[in-house]
Design a protein around this motif. Structure first.
Motif, PDB file in Angstrom:
ATOM      1  N   ALA A   1       0.829  -1.216   0.000  1.00  0.00           N
ATOM      2  CA  ALA A   1       0.000   0.000   0.000  1.00  0.00           C
ATOM      3  C   ALA A   1       0.857   1.258   0.000  1.00  0.00           C
ATOM      4  O   ALA A   1       0.499   2.273  -0.626  1.00  0.00           O
ATOM      5  CB  ALA A   1      -0.933  -0.007   1.207  1.00  0.00           C
ATOM      6  N   ILE A   2       1.995   1.203   0.686  1.00  0.00           N
ATOM      7  CA  ILE A   2       2.912   2.345   0.709  1.00  0.00           C
ATOM      8  C   ILE A   2       3.405   2.655  -0.700  1.00  0.00           C
ATOM      9  O   ILE A   2       3.395   3.800  -1.162  1.00  0.00           O
ATOM     10  CB  ILE A   2       4.095   2.066   1.661  1.00  0.00           C
ATOM     11  N   LYS A   3       3.832   1.644  -1.419  1.00  0.00           N
ATOM     12  CA  LYS A   3       4.326   1.836  -2.780  1.00  0.00           C
ATOM     13  C   LYS A   3       3.234   2.383  -3.694  1.00  0.00           C
ATOM     14  O   LYS A   3       3.487   3.296  -4.500  1.00  0.00           O
ATOM     15  CB  LYS A   3       4.859   0.509  -3.336  1.00  0.00           C
ATOM     16  N   GLU A   4       2.041   1.855  -3.555  1.00  0.00           N
ATOM     17  CA  GLU A   4       0.938   2.317  -4.399  1.00  0.00           C
ATOM     18  C   GLU A   4       0.635   3.791  -4.150  1.00  0.00           C
ATOM     19  O   GLU A   4       0.398   4.564  -5.087  1.00  0.00           O
ATOM     20  CB  GLU A   4      -0.310   1.461  -4.146  1.00  0.00           C
ATOM     21  N   GLU A   5       0.656   4.197  -2.882  1.00  0.00           N
ATOM     22  CA  GLU A   5       0.371   5.594  -2.555  1.00  0.00           C
ATOM     23  C   GLU A   5       1.486   6.515  -3.072  1.00  0.00           C
ATOM     24  O   GLU A   5       1.220   7.603  -3.595  1.00  0.00           O
ATOM     25  CB  GLU A   5       0.202   5.757  -1.049  1.00  0.00           C
ATOM     26  N   LEU A   6       2.729   6.087  -2.947  1.00  0.00           N
ATOM     27  CA  LEU A   6       3.851   6.894  -3.416  1.00  0.00           C
ATOM     28  C   LEU A   6       3.840   7.037  -4.935  1.00  0.00           C
ATOM     29  O   LEU A   6       4.313   8.045  -5.478  1.00  0.00           O
ATOM     30  CB  LEU A   6       5.173   6.283  -2.952  1.00  0.00           C
ATOM     31  N   LYS A   7       3.297   6.033  -5.614  1.00  0.00           N
ATOM     32  CA  LYS A   7       3.169   6.119  -7.069  1.00  0.00           C
ATOM     33  C   LYS A   7       2.067   7.089  -7.479  1.00  0.00           C
ATOM     34  O   LYS A   7       2.143   7.719  -8.534  1.00  0.00           O
ATOM     35  CB  LYS A   7       2.873   4.738  -7.654  1.00  0.00           C
ATOM     36  N   SER A   8       1.055   7.217  -6.621  1.00  0.00           N
ATOM     37  CA  SER A   8      -0.122   8.012  -6.991  1.00  0.00           C
ATOM     38  C   SER A   8       0.083   9.516  -6.818  1.00  0.00           C
ATOM     39  O   SER A   8      -0.556  10.321  -7.488  1.00  0.00           O
ATOM     40  CB  SER A   8      -1.334   7.568  -6.167  1.00  0.00           C
ATOM     41  N   LYS A   9       0.969   9.911  -5.889  1.00  0.00           N
ATOM     42  CA  LYS A   9       1.198  11.320  -5.601  1.00  0.00           C
ATOM     43  C   LYS A   9       2.684  11.542  -5.296  1.00  0.00           C
ATOM     44  O   LYS A   9       3.394  10.618  -4.904  1.00  0.00           O
ATOM     45  CB  LYS A   9       0.385  11.770  -4.376  1.00  0.00           C
ATOM     46  N   LYS A  10       3.108  12.781  -5.444  1.00  0.00           N
ATOM     47  CA  LYS A  10       4.477  13.144  -5.090  1.00  0.00           C
ATOM     48  C   LYS A  10       4.527  13.529  -3.614  1.00  0.00           C
ATOM     49  O   LYS A  10       3.806  14.430  -3.184  1.00  0.00           O
ATOM     50  CB  LYS A  10       4.966  14.308  -5.944  1.00  0.00           C
ATOM     51  N   TYR A  11       5.366  12.857  -2.858  1.00  0.00           N
ATOM     52  CA  TYR A  11       5.501  13.121  -1.424  1.00  0.00           C
ATOM     53  C   TYR A  11       6.895  13.658  -1.118  1.00  0.00           C
ATOM     54  O   TYR A  11       7.901  13.086  -1.534  1.00  0.00           O
ATOM     55  CB  TYR A  11       5.249  11.856  -0.610  1.00  0.00           C
ATOM     56  N   LYS A  12       6.937  14.759  -0.367  1.00  0.00           N
ATOM     57  CA  LYS A  12       8.229  15.326   0.051  1.00  0.00           C
ATOM     58  C   LYS A  12       8.853  14.482   1.159  1.00  0.00           C
ATOM     59  O   LYS A  12      10.079  14.348   1.225  1.00  0.00           O
ATOM     60  CB  LYS A  12       8.012  16.757   0.546  1.00  0.00           C
ATOM     61  N   MET A  13       8.014  13.936   2.059  1.00  0.00           N
ATOM     62  CA  MET A  13       8.540  13.190   3.203  1.00  0.00           C
ATOM     63  C   MET A  13       7.746  11.920   3.469  1.00  0.00           C
ATOM     64  O   MET A  13       6.517  11.918   3.362  1.00  0.00           O
ATOM     65  CB  MET A  13       8.531  14.061   4.466  1.00  0.00           C
ATOM     66  N   ALA A  14       8.480  10.866   3.788  1.00  0.00           N
ATOM     67  CA  ALA A  14       7.894   9.631   4.335  1.00  0.00           C
ATOM     68  C   ALA A  14       8.316   9.560   5.796  1.00  0.00           C
ATOM     69  O   ALA A  14       9.518   9.601   6.109  1.00  0.00           O
ATOM     70  CB  ALA A  14       8.383   8.412   3.572  1.00  0.00           C
ATOM     71  N   TYR A  15       7.335   9.467   6.696  1.00  0.00           N
ATOM     72  CA  TYR A  15       7.568   9.577   8.140  1.00  0.00           C
ATOM     73  C   TYR A  15       7.325   8.216   8.785  1.00  0.00           C
ATOM     74  O   TYR A  15       6.283   7.590   8.569  1.00  0.00           O
ATOM     75  CB  TYR A  15       6.619  10.624   8.705  1.00  0.00           C
ATOM     76  N   ILE A  16       8.297   7.774   9.578  1.00  0.00           N
ATOM     77  CA  ILE A  16       8.224   6.466  10.247  1.00  0.00           C
ATOM     78  C   ILE A  16       8.285   6.675  11.750  1.00  0.00           C
ATOM     79  O   ILE A  16       9.208   7.320  12.257  1.00  0.00           O
ATOM     80  CB  ILE A  16       9.393   5.556   9.810  1.00  0.00           C
ATOM     81  N   GLN A  17       7.328   6.123  12.469  1.00  0.00           N
ATOM     82  CA  GLN A  17       7.386   6.118  13.937  1.00  0.00           C
ATOM     83  C   GLN A  17       7.895   4.754  14.376  1.00  0.00           C
ATOM     84  O   GLN A  17       7.221   3.745  14.188  1.00  0.00           O
ATOM     85  CB  GLN A  17       6.011   6.389  14.539  1.00  0.00           C
ATOM     86  N   ARG A  18       9.082   4.728  14.928  1.00  0.00           N
ATOM     87  CA  ARG A  18       9.709   3.462  15.300  1.00  0.00           C
ATOM     88  C   ARG A  18       8.982   2.766  16.446  1.00  0.00           C
ATOM     89  O   ARG A  18       8.750   1.561  16.418  1.00  0.00           O
ATOM     90  CB  ARG A  18      11.172   3.705  15.683  1.00  0.00           C
ATOM     91  N   SER A  19       8.629   3.526  17.460  1.00  0.00           N
ATOM     92  CA  SER A  19       8.023   2.944  18.650  1.00  0.00           C
ATOM     93  C   SER A  19       6.519   2.789  18.495  1.00  0.00           C
ATOM     94  O   SER A  19       5.906   3.388  17.608  1.00  0.00           O
ATOM     95  CB  SER A  19       8.336   3.815  19.862  1.00  0.00           C
TER      96      SER A  19
END
Length: 425
Positions: free
Chosen positions: A156-174
């Motif tokens: 789903a992440i890849k599909e969303e990144l293909k659909s729009k241009k994103y400046k940042m991908a944010y990951i919450q580790r905890s």
């Protein structure tokens, strides 16, 4: 002589938990030694001296101790550059500096790990247009919900990144106030690779709070562009009185520095006011202190799972942060647990925690936190929102033996308040 008395049954449970935890303790000691040597070698490489621990005032120009500590932090985080400052007021403030440092109006940010932690939702402007939020500045927020197993949905992440241009991908580790698994560095590496495969220019940012020095690698070592966290969690070693850090690629750290102070001024200013010594000592102590917190978490999981409570992670699971969740099932048990843990604190043990409406949270929250530094999650603490499934999230422990007593007092309080169901004890 025992200064804190526990009955025979609690002592038996204590012995059982220690036996179950021994193998994990050995593993934690190996990681602690690796990370302690990494930090020591960084101090040696940059020739830390007494003069680096001194005081600067005013603008703070030419504070070589401050600058050297940032070089050490970058090395320990596997990054090109770093900022580490006492002027960051919390982990949330530090993360906010990163977000506003990198994002511009009309940019998009995609959170890869589902809904983020309660205190950062207002920064994104998720639920409403909070005054001054990213949403208020025209920055679009989207998130990819986690799969049913609590792990990121890479497809789903890849599909969303293909659909729009994103400046940042944010990951919450905890895990925050959820029961999903915290992310290992390996998993973060997989997410970075997934982003790069689809969108090479997207900046990958990791909220690294609670995860530093838990493993032998950090997120920048698997490709993350930026990481950030609090100094009153892992990175401050229980000594730093306040502050936060940002580490990553030099060009992005510089952008954050311009947001931290002022454009064109960046990292060149910032008086340390005598805090350098504590920040140096805190970073040096951090690997050992994290190891003690991990032992406390493993022990707690072993103890409460033996009583039939659902715990996450299990005592013998691989760990990616210092947090231990225990599902207690109802508000009465949750409150009893927190009151018992508070009674074992070195500071304010005589106080009784009560649920209250805490700024930044959507539900009443109860916190057991009798710490030398107010709110320091690397010291033994437990907190929870009063909502289903009435789980408590505990973390920290400056030393295992004191923290173990606090955990046993939490159990004792549950027994005395008749909140343990059936034949669990």
């Amino acid at each position: 002589m025992n200064y804190i008395e526990f009955d025979k049954k609690i002592k038996e449970l204590d012995t059982l938990a220690l036996l179950k935890a021994k193998g994990q303790f050995d593993r934690i000691d190996a990681i602690t030694e690796f990370n302690q040597q990494k930090v020591l070698s960084a101090f040696i490489k940059y020739k830390v001296s007494e003069s680096d621990l001194g005081v600067s005032t005013g603008y703070g120009y030419g504070d070589t101790g401050r600058d050297k500590l940032e070089q050490i932090t970058a090395l320990c985080m596997g990054a090109e550059d770093a900022l580490i400052r006492h002027t960051f007021m919390s982990g949330t403030h530090t993360l906010t500096v990163v977000l506003f440092g990198i994002l511009r109006p009309s940019d998009r940010v995609l959170v890869l790990t589902g809904r983020p932690y309660d205190t950062i939702t207002g920064v994104f402007g998720i639920d409403e247009k909070t005054d001054g939020s990213l949403k208020d500045f025209g920055i679009e927020y989207n998130q990819i919900d986690l799969k049913s197993d609590g792990l990121p949905d890479i497809k789903a992440i890849k599909e969303e990144l293909k659909s729009k241009k994103y400046k940042m991908a944010y990951i919450q580790r905890s895990r925050g106030y959820s029961l999903r698994p915290s992310l290992t560095v390996d998993m973060i590496g997989e997410l970075v690779s997934a982003v790069r495969e689809v969108s090479k220019d997207t900046v990958v940012m990791v909220d690294n709070c609670y995860g530093e020095f838990v493993e032998t690698r950090e997120p920048c070592e698997v490709g993350a562009d930026l990481v950030a966290g609090s100094l009153i969690k892992n990175m401050g070693g229980g000594i730093a009185p306040t502050g936060g850090y940002i580490a990553g690629k030099k060009k992005y750290v510089e952008m954050c520095a311009n947001r931290m102070s002022a454009p064109g001024v960046g990292r060149e200013i910032g008086a340390t006011l005598g805090v350098n010594r504590e920040l140096y000592m805190g970073l040096f102590a951090a690997p050992h202190t994290v190891g003690e917190a991990l032992k406390t978490a493993v022990y707690s999981a072993a103890l409460f799972s033996a009583l039939g409570y659902k715990v996450s992670p299990e005592y013998n699971e691989y760990r990616a942060d210092i947090i231990q969740s225990i599902v207690l099932g109802d508000s009465k048990t949750l409150i009893a647990f927190c009151k018992g843990m508070q009674s074992g604190a070195p500071v304010d043990s005589h106080l009784t925690p009560e649920p209250w409406d805490m700024s930044g949270y959507t539900d009443k929250v109860i916190m057991a936190a009798g710490s030398f530094t107010l709110g320091a999650s690397i010291e033994l603490s437990a907190d929870a929102p009063l909502r289903e499934p009435f789980a408590v999230w505990m973390q920290g422990g400056l030393n295992f033996h004191s923290a173990k007593a606090g955990v046993l007092l939490a159990l004792k309080s549950m027994i005395e308040n008749n909140t343990i169901k059936g034949d669990k004890i």
